[in-house]
Design a protein around this motif. Structure first.
Motif, short mmCIF file in Angstrom:
data_model
loop_
_atom_site.label_atom_id
_atom_site.label_comp_id
_atom_site.label_asym_id
_atom_site.label_seq_id
_atom_site.Cartn_x
_atom_site.Cartn_y
_atom_site.Cartn_z
N GLU A 2 -3.65 5.03 1.17
CA GLU A 2 -3.44 4.20 2.36
C GLU A 2 -2.03 3.61 2.41
O GLU A 2 -1.62 3.07 3.45
N LEU A 3 -1.29 3.67 1.32
CA LEU A 3 0.03 3.07 1.29
C LEU A 3 0.94 3.77 2.31
O LEU A 3 0.93 4.99 2.43
N VAL A 4 1.71 2.97 3.03
CA VAL A 4 2.53 3.50 4.10
C VAL A 4 3.98 3.11 3.88
O VAL A 4 4.31 2.29 3.03
N SER A 5 4.86 3.71 4.68
CA SER A 5 6.30 3.45 4.57
C SER A 5 6.76 2.48 5.64
O SER A 5 7.80 2.68 6.29
N GLU A 6 5.98 1.43 5.81
CA GLU A 6 6.33 0.39 6.77
C GLU A 6 5.45 -0.82 6.50
O GLU A 6 4.51 -0.75 5.72
N GLY A 7 5.77 -1.94 7.13
CA GLY A 7 4.94 -3.12 7.01
C GLY A 7 5.34 -4.04 5.86
O GLY A 7 6.21 -3.71 5.05
N VAL A 8 4.66 -5.19 5.77
CA VAL A 8 5.07 -6.24 4.84
C VAL A 8 4.89 -5.83 3.38
O VAL A 8 5.62 -6.31 2.51
N TYR A 9 3.93 -4.96 3.08
CA TYR A 9 3.72 -4.57 1.69
C TYR A 9 4.54 -3.33 1.30
O TYR A 9 4.46 -2.86 0.17
N TYR A 10 5.35 -2.84 2.23
CA TYR A 10 6.34 -1.81 1.92
C TYR A 10 7.72 -2.44 1.77
O TYR A 10 8.47 -2.12 0.84
N THR A 11 8.05 -3.35 2.67
CA THR A 11 9.35 -4.02 2.61
C THR A 11 9.34 -5.21 1.66
O THR A 11 10.38 -5.79 1.35
#
Length: 391
Positions: free
Chosen positions: A356-365
């Protein structure tokens, strides 16, 4: 502060050091001196010019600089070692790679998955590469166990425990950058337990999902001071992970239960073979003599302690061969992914799958949603009648 560049003896790797604080003088400079037949420290930089002079005088370092840029342009090191607070890791690592230097950076690697990906984008096939300090996987005990798992000698992995139970007093967090999301990137999951978690993944491989809780129970910090997680691995094994800075009897403890054996490691900040135990399952050994024979067949034949020296030796070998070192690339990102997912699970109250991990959003940045508050305010909201223990 620039000084004239002096050529290194043939065959020795030229090393530049970024940061002159405690980790540089306690761990890295002694390690470099122990490997002086292979390396030469040609320069050091820190924001504190007086500290640079003090450390350079003590360790006989000729090149003394007040910026990473000056160090890199003047000395052209082959290897840059980054020993700064975490918020400065990204820029120093990227500058090193762009200069053509390989980089070895202290933990945690960076403050987010986005920063990690920026670093990987600067790497080239055959080097330079960036590698990160996780020295606990670099010892004979870990090497022996990893090989036994790969060969199936102990049966299938089933259950694991990974506990980093350390103690950091309130005064520890008086250092301005500690306990803050913007400068440290997290609490004990990010800055303390990362060593044990890295070793857990080194042995059991990729994780698939995590369910976690994290809280600030006692220290005056923005981040957590304790976290608990349940982890499922792609091989089906389950593990519990605890990271704490509230534990007066400190220990670093890992336990792996396989079909045919239990393997345990207990130490604090570093281990040798005496820190490991192998216990065969009853169906493999019926008496003490048989048990000892089985156990002896599993114990490492040489005793190599976990250490910065062992990891750096392997990194120098990788540089010579121009291959990616361990503790970089995929298996460097894997641990950072897990920490990001741990915080996301704790803050969203749900299980997080790795896919589910993505390359955007608060838990990526970053590692944290600023709308989620740790500590006494949230605890009081959850339990209005509770009171905070005074120091």
């Amino acid at each position: 502060m620039a000084t004239e560049t002096v050529p290194s003896p043939p065959g020795r790797v030229r090393v530049g050091l970024v940061g002159a604080g405690g980790i540089a003088t306690v761990a890295h400079l002694p390690t470099l001196r122990s490997l002086e037949s292979r390396v030469e420290v040609v320069g050091i930089t820190d924001l504190d010019a007086d500290r640079v002079t003090q450390v350079a005088d003590e360790w006989g370092i000729a090149g003394r600089y007040d910026s990473v840029d000056d160090l890199l342009s003047s000395e052209e090191p082959d290897l840059l070692i980054v020993c700064t607070p975490p918020s400065a890791h990204r820029d120093a690592v990227i500058k090193g790679l762009r200069s053509g230097a390989w980089v070895w950076c202290e933990k945690p690697p960076v403050l987010s998955l986005a920063e990690y990906d920026e670093i990987q984008a600067e790497e080239s096939n055959g080097g330079p590469y960036a590698s990160f300090v996780v020295q606990h996987r670099f010892g004979s005990g870990a090497a022996a166990l990893k090989q036994q798992v790969q060969d199936g000698d102990l049966g299938r992995p089933l259950v694991a425990l990974c506990n980093t139970l350390w103690f950091r007093p309130h005064s520890y967090y008086e250092v301005p950058w500690r306990g803050r999301w913007d400068t440290e990137g997290g609490g004990p999951a990010m800055g303390h337990g990362i060593h044990q978690m890295d070793l857990l993944f080194e042995i059991l491989g990729d994780w698939s999902e995590v369910t976690a809780r994290a809280e600030a129970l006692d220290r005056d910090v923005e981040t957590e001071d304790v976290s608990f997680a349940i982890v499922r691995f792609e091989n089906g094994a389950l593990a519990s992970v605890v990271n704490s800075v509230l534990s007066p009897r400190e220990t670093s403890y890992l336990r792996f239960d396989f079909q045919d054996a239990t393997v345990e490691l207990e130490h604090l900040y570093g281990y040798d073979n005496s820190s490991w135990t192998w216990t065969p399952a009853p169906h493999l050994a019926q008496d003490d003599g048989e048990r000892e024979r089985v156990t002896e067949s599993w114990r490492p034949k040489e005793d190599v302690p976990s250490s910065h020296k062992q990891q750096l030796s392997e990194l120098l070998d990788a540089m010579a061969a121009r291959v990616r070192p361990r503790a970089s690339g995929h298996d460097g990102r894997r641990t950072l992914e897990f920490i990001s997912a741990l915080y996301q699970s704790a803050e969203t109250d749900r299980t997080i799958r790795r896919d589910e991990l993505v390359s955007e959003g608060v838990y990526y940045t970053g590692m944290h949603d600023s709308n989620f508050i740790y500590g006494s305010a949230r605890l009081a909201e959850a339990s209005p009648s509770s009171t905070k223990t005074t120091r």
